[in-house]
Design a protein around this motif. Structure first.
Motif, PDB file in Angstrom:
ATOM      1  N   TYR A 138       0.834  -1.204   0.000  1.00  9.07           N
ATOM      2  CA  TYR A 138       0.000   0.000   0.000  1.00  9.07           C
ATOM      3  C   TYR A 138       0.871   1.258   0.000  1.00  9.07           C
ATOM      4  O   TYR A 138       0.534   2.270  -0.641  1.00  9.07           O
ATOM      5  CB  TYR A 138      -0.917   0.000   1.229  1.00  9.07           C
ATOM      6  CG  TYR A 138      -2.039  -1.016   1.161  1.00  9.07           C
ATOM      7  CD1 TYR A 138      -2.866  -1.089   0.056  1.00  9.07           C
ATOM      8  CD2 TYR A 138      -2.283  -1.899   2.217  1.00  9.07           C
ATOM      9  CE1 TYR A 138      -3.902  -2.015  -0.013  1.00  9.07           C
ATOM     10  CE2 TYR A 138      -3.316  -2.817   2.165  1.00  9.07           C
ATOM     11  CZ  TYR A 138      -4.110  -2.873   1.048  1.00  9.07           C
ATOM     12  OH  TYR A 138      -5.135  -3.793   0.984  1.00  9.07           O
ATOM     13  N   ALA A 139       2.005   1.226   0.706  1.00  9.70           N
ATOM     14  CA  ALA A 139       2.896   2.388   0.734  1.00  9.70           C
ATOM     15  C   ALA A 139       3.461   2.680  -0.644  1.00  9.70           C
ATOM     16  O   ALA A 139       3.573   3.855  -1.059  1.00  9.70           O
ATOM     17  CB  ALA A 139       4.017   2.135   1.744  1.00  9.70           C
ATOM     18  N   ASP A 140       3.812   1.630  -1.382  1.00 13.40           N
ATOM     19  CA  ASP A 140       4.333   1.837  -2.737  1.00 13.40           C
ATOM     20  C   ASP A 140       3.265   2.401  -3.658  1.00 13.40           C
ATOM     21  O   ASP A 140       3.538   3.278  -4.502  1.00 13.40           O
ATOM     22  CB  ASP A 140       4.863   0.513  -3.292  1.00 13.40           C
ATOM     23  CG  ASP A 140       6.104   0.028  -2.545  1.00 13.40           C
ATOM     24  OD1 ASP A 140       6.744   0.868  -1.871  1.00 13.40           O
ATOM     25  OD2 ASP A 140       6.393  -1.189  -2.605  1.00 13.40           O
ATOM     26  N   ILE A 141       2.029   1.905  -3.520  1.00 16.81           N
ATOM     27  CA  ILE A 141       0.946   2.395  -4.371  1.00 16.81           C
ATOM     28  C   ILE A 141       0.668   3.865  -4.102  1.00 16.81           C
ATOM     29  O   ILE A 141       0.463   4.667  -5.032  1.00 16.81           O
ATOM     30  CB  ILE A 141      -0.321   1.551  -4.155  1.00 16.81           C
ATOM     31  CG1 ILE A 141      -0.094   0.113  -4.652  1.00 16.81           C
ATOM     32  CG2 ILE A 141      -1.526   2.178  -4.859  1.00 16.81           C
ATOM     33  CD1 ILE A 141      -1.228  -0.834  -4.317  1.00 16.81           C
ATOM     34  N   LEU A 142       0.661   4.238  -2.837  1.00 16.77           N
ATOM     35  CA  LEU A 142       0.351   5.624  -2.444  1.00 16.77           C
ATOM     36  C   LEU A 142       1.589   6.516  -2.452  1.00 16.77           C
ATOM     37  O   LEU A 142       1.476   7.727  -2.224  1.00 16.77           O
ATOM     38  CB  LEU A 142      -0.275   5.638  -1.046  1.00 16.77           C
ATOM     39  CG  LEU A 142      -1.620   4.915  -0.897  1.00 16.77           C
ATOM     40  CD1 LEU A 142      -2.033   4.850   0.568  1.00 16.77           C
ATOM     41  CD2 LEU A 142      -2.696   5.612  -1.721  1.00 16.77           C
ATOM     42  N   ASN A 143       2.739   5.888  -2.667  1.00 18.93           N
ATOM     43  CA  ASN A 143       4.000   6.633  -2.710  1.00 18.93           C
ATOM     44  C   ASN A 143       4.256   7.350  -1.384  1.00 18.93           C
ATOM     45  O   ASN A 143       4.511   8.556  -1.331  1.00 18.93           O
ATOM     46  CB  ASN A 143       4.002   7.636  -3.864  1.00 18.93           C
ATOM     47  CG  ASN A 143       5.386   8.203  -4.130  1.00 18.93           C
ATOM     48  OD1 ASN A 143       6.404   7.563  -3.838  1.00 18.93           O
ATOM     49  ND2 ASN A 143       5.443   9.414  -4.691  1.00 18.93           N
ATOM     50  N   VAL A 144       4.197   6.564  -0.280  1.00 17.43           N
ATOM     51  CA  VAL A 144       4.470   7.116   1.047  1.00 17.43           C
ATOM     52  C   VAL A 144       5.562   6.278   1.693  1.00 17.43           C
ATOM     53  O   VAL A 144       5.693   5.070   1.414  1.00 17.43           O
ATOM     54  CB  VAL A 144       3.199   7.122   1.927  1.00 17.43           C
ATOM     55  CG1 VAL A 144       2.108   7.979   1.303  1.00 17.43           C
ATOM     56  CG2 VAL A 144       2.698   5.712   2.166  1.00 17.43           C
ATOM     57  N   PRO A 145       6.367   6.837   2.584  1.00 17.84           N
ATOM     58  CA  PRO A 145       7.451   6.084   3.235  1.00 17.84           C
ATOM     59  C   PRO A 145       6.904   5.160   4.330  1.00 17.84           C
ATOM     60  O   PRO A 145       5.859   5.416   4.920  1.00 17.84           O
ATOM     61  CB  PRO A 145       8.337   7.167   3.823  1.00 17.84           C
ATOM     62  CG  PRO A 145       7.426   8.323   4.044  1.00 17.84           C
ATOM     63  CD  PRO A 145       6.407   8.275   2.946  1.00 17.84           C
ATOM     64  N   LEU A 146       7.662   4.099   4.597  1.00 11.03           N
ATOM     65  CA  LEU A 146       7.271   3.117   5.609  1.00 11.03           C
ATOM     66  C   LEU A 146       8.461   2.838   6.509  1.00 11.03           C
ATOM     67  O   LEU A 146       9.577   2.607   6.040  1.00 11.03           O
ATOM     68  CB  LEU A 146       6.805   1.814   4.950  1.00 11.03           C
ATOM     69  CG  LEU A 146       6.604   0.614   5.873  1.00 11.03           C
ATOM     70  CD1 LEU A 146       5.453   0.857   6.832  1.00 11.03           C
ATOM     71  CD2 LEU A 146       6.373  -0.662   5.061  1.00 11.03           C
ATOM     72  N   GLU A 147       8.222   2.809   7.832  1.00 12.01           N
ATOM     73  CA  GLU A 147       9.229   2.445   8.817  1.00 12.01           C
ATOM     74  C   GLU A 147       8.711   1.264   9.634  1.00 12.01           C
ATOM     75  O   GLU A 147       7.551   1.231  10.028  1.00 12.01           O
ATOM     76  CB  GLU A 147       9.543   3.620   9.749  1.00 12.01           C
ATOM     77  CG  GLU A 147      10.234   4.788   9.078  1.00 12.01           C
ATOM     78  CD  GLU A 147      11.638   4.433   8.603  1.00 12.01           C
ATOM     79  OE1 GLU A 147      12.293   3.598   9.276  1.00 12.01           O
ATOM     80  OE2 GLU A 147      12.063   4.967   7.569  1.00 12.01           O
ATOM     81  N   VAL A 148       9.622   0.298   9.862  1.00 10.10           N
ATOM     82  CA  VAL A 148       9.278  -0.892  10.648  1.00 10.10           C
ATOM     83  C   VAL A 148       9.986  -0.804  12.000  1.00 10.10           C
ATOM     84  O   VAL A 148      11.196  -0.546  12.051  1.00 10.10           O
ATOM     85  CB  VAL A 148       9.691  -2.185   9.925  1.00 10.10           C
ATOM     86  CG1 VAL A 148       9.297  -3.410  10.752  1.00 10.10           C
ATOM     87  CG2 VAL A 148       9.057  -2.247   8.537  1.00 10.10           C
ATOM     88  N   VAL A 149       9.222  -1.018  13.096  1.00 10.75           N
ATOM     89  CA  VAL A 149       9.801  -0.992  14.439  1.00 10.75           C
ATOM     90  C   VAL A 149       9.544  -2.337  15.109  1.00 10.75           C
ATOM     91  O   VAL A 149       8.500  -2.953  14.909  1.00 10.75           O
ATOM     92  CB  VAL A 149       9.215   0.155  15.289  1.00 10.75           C
ATOM     93  CG1 VAL A 149       9.564   1.505  14.686  1.00 10.75           C
ATOM     94  CG2 VAL A 149       7.713   0.011  15.448  1.00 10.75           C
ATOM     95  N   PHE A 150      10.527  -2.765  15.900  1.00 12.28           N
ATOM     96  CA  PHE A 150      10.427  -4.049  16.596  1.00 12.28           C
ATOM     97  C   PHE A 150      10.299  -3.882  18.105  1.00 12.28           C
ATOM     98  O   PHE A 150      10.038  -4.857  18.808  1.00 12.28           O
ATOM     99  CB  PHE A 150      11.653  -4.914  16.274  1.00 12.28           C
ATOM    100  CG  PHE A 150      11.739  -5.322  14.831  1.00 12.28           C
ATOM    101  CD1 PHE A 150      11.144  -6.488  14.392  1.00 12.28           C
ATOM    102  CD2 PHE A 150      12.399  -4.526  13.912  1.00 12.28           C
ATOM    103  CE1 PHE A 150      11.222  -6.869  13.060  1.00 12.28           C
ATOM    104  CE2 PHE A 150      12.490  -4.899  12.577  1.00 12.28           C
ATOM    105  CZ  PHE A 150      11.887  -6.072  12.153  1.00 12.28           C
ATOM    106  N   SER A 151      10.498  -2.671  18.585  1.00 10.76           N
ATOM    107  CA  SER A 151      10.421  -2.433  20.027  1.00 10.76           C
ATOM    108  C   SER A 151      10.099  -0.964  20.255  1.00 10.76           C
ATOM    109  O   SER A 151      10.287  -0.122  19.358  1.00 10.76           O
ATOM    110  CB  SER A 151      11.744  -2.799  20.705  1.00 10.76           C
ATOM    111  OG  SER A 151      12.778  -1.920  20.282  1.00 10.76           O
ATOM    112  N   PRO A 152       9.607  -0.623  21.456  1.00  9.09           N
ATOM    113  CA  PRO A 152       9.313   0.790  21.742  1.00  9.09           C
ATOM    114  C   PRO A 152      10.532   1.689  21.590  1.00  9.09           C
ATOM    115  O   PRO A 152      10.399   2.870  21.257  1.00  9.09           O
ATOM    116  CB  PRO A 152       8.815   0.746  23.191  1.00  9.09           C
ATOM    117  CG  PRO A 152       8.291  -0.636  23.380  1.00  9.09           C
ATOM    118  CD  PRO A 152       9.166  -1.513  22.555  1.00  9.09           C
ATOM    119  N   GLY A 153      11.738   1.144  21.813  1.00  8.89           N
ATOM    120  CA  GLY A 153      12.930   1.963  21.710  1.00  8.89           C
ATOM    121  C   GLY A 153      13.222   2.448  20.301  1.00  8.89           C
ATOM    122  O   GLY A 153      13.960   3.425  20.113  1.00  8.89           O
TER     123      GLY A 153
END
Length: 479
Positions: free
Chosen positions: A334-349
């Motif tokens: 969906y991010a590629d279709i809308l051309n928006v950046p995506l960040e992945v987080v694995f912990s609150p830090g």
């Protein structure tokens, strides 16, 4: 020490066997209910296992025998021989088959087993005197025996009768003594408990009668709309409130059209209080939380398209859904279709890093993992990912295809953590909409959107109380 195990029907039977085999010095170590016999584990009978033991090194003489011996030595020989003969006769005589059983079945179990005496002393001396001789003589103090025997030699059996009468008289007087304050307090508490129970029963009866009276006074048209709401899954308590509110707006003999308008007005008043204003311009971070499979990721894509194309705001995605396979890939698509950046987080830090990278974006949508949020541990875990900064809000996503009891449990968990926004999905997959009313009446939620399909970005709508009322009541009979 000699230990023996007995399998019997009940404890009194075991006592007889123990006394016959091990003697009067034996003690019962343990009793346990067991099941024996049967076929393939079925039809087994209840029996009692009794473990008894006797110390063979201890003298077999009764505890008071030395005192009795001294008394007999000081008595004249004719009387001493008579008492000794009576004791020997009593010891040699077998215990009646039902004597032990009667002793252990009379309340209280640990007492001496004697029945309360309602008549005079003569009414109590009906048992064979030889059977009672040993018990009375052994229980009387040695000084009392000596004092009664030395001055005036009398018939031993007369003295025994007198001793029995005195003992029974003292027991009757003890039973007639006033009860301590603790017993009186217990009786007062019991009476108070009975009174309170009767009051509760009366209150419940009055409530039922009031409801029946109210039901009889409600117009038929109002009852029909109330049944309609009940069939939609509205909780009974809210159906009653609805019927009372609609009945208060109508006069007797109202037509169906008037009842529909009154019902519509009541529901609109309830739902309008929960209508949200959507995503405010000052909002910068929106967290989406909810159980598995409710459509959080697809809903984020729909809202992102609406905010990007409709409101002209720059969008960024953050996902913490690393539990589900391909969850990150779905949002990345969906991010590629809308051309928006995506960040992945694995912990609150890692959230600080993600916020820093997306600092140039107007609005951030954060996806979280779906878990069993009836468990408060998972709720507190996901709550640690939610930002408390100004301009951040959290939205609970629930599916209309879920049971209301499950929806209520999850909503209750998140409401404790301050979640006040609600988004409902899968309106197209159900025809029961009563959960909307239940959630609005039960919790202080604001509903801004609901979804009705999987098409991105079309199948999402602003929350419209008029539309929900039409789904709940159907069309008016006059239409």
């Amino acid at each position: 020490m000699k230990v023996k195990r007995y399998i019997v029907d009940d404890v009194p039977e075991a006592v007889q066997m123990i006394r016959a085999e091990l003697g009067s010095d034996a003690v019962i170590l343990n009793t346990k209910e067991i099941r024996v016999g049967g076929f393939l584990g079925m039809f087994r009978q209840k029996r009692m296992e009794v473990i008894a033991a006797v110390d063979e090194t201890v003298s077999k003489a009764p505890a008071r025998a030395p005192a009795l011996t001294r008394v007999l030595e000081n008595m004249p020989k004719p009387e001493a021989r008579a008492i000794a003969a009576a004791i020997s006769e009593s010891a040699a005589r077998p215990i009646p088959s039902n004597a032990v059983r009667e002793r252990y079945t009379q309340p209280p179990f640990s007492d001496s087993g004697r029945q309360p005496i309602t008549g005079g002393p003569s009414a109590a001396v009906k048992e064979p005197q030889a059977e009672r001789l040993t018990q009375i003589e052994l229980n009387k103090p040695a000084e009392e025996l000596a004092a009664s025997a030395a001055p005036n030699p009398i018939d031993p059996l007369d003295r025994l009768r007198s001793g029995i009468a005195d003992r029974l008289k003292s027991d009757a007087l003890a039973a007639a003594e006033p009860k301590p304050d603790s017993f009186r307090d217990s009786e007062i508490r019991d009476e108070t408990s009975v009174v309170l129970q009767e009051l509760r029963s009366l209150r419940e009866m009055m409530t039922i009668m009031t409801k029946q009276q109210t039901t009889r006074s409600i117009p038929e048209s109002v009852l029909n709309w109330s049944k309609r709401l009940a069939s939609q899954g509205v909780e009974p308590a809210y159906v009653e409130q609805f019927a009372e509110a609609v009945g208060a707006r109508l006069k007797s003999g109202a037509e169906d059209g008037q009842a529909y308008e009154a019902a519509r007005d009541v529901l609109l008043a309830w739902l309008n209080e929960a209508k949200g204003e959507g995503i405010a311009p000052e909002t910068r971070i929106v967290h989406f939380v909810g159980p598995t499979g409710v459509g959080k990721t697809t809903t984020i894509a729909k809202l992102a398209a609406d905010q990007s194309f409709g409101q002209r705001r720059s969008i960024g995605f953050i996902t913490a859904d690393t539990y589900r396979i391909a969850a990150v890939d779905q949002l990345r698509t969906y991010a590629d279709i809308l051309n928006v950046p995506l960040e992945v987080v694995f912990s609150p830090g890692e959230l600080t890093r993600a916020y820093h990278k997306l600092a140039d974006r107007d609005l951030l949508f954060m996806d979280t993992a779906g878990r069993n949020y009836r468990n408060e541990l998972f709720v507190s875990e996901v709550n640690s990912l939610l930002s408390l900064a100004e301009g951040a809000e959290s939205t609970l996503v629930l599916s209309m295809t879920s049971k209301y009891s499950d929806m209520k449990a999850v909503a209750s968990q998140f409401s404790k953590y301050g979640v006040r926004q609600l988004l409902l999905t899968k309106f197209d997959e159900t025809e029961s909409y009563g959960a909307v009313v239940n959630l609005v009446k039960e919790f202080d939620f604001r509903i801004s959107y609901y979804t009705c399909g999987q098409t991105v970005p079309d199948d999402i709508k602003a929350f419209d109380p008029e539309e929900i009322v039409r789904k709940l009541l159907g069309e008016s009979v006059d239409d």
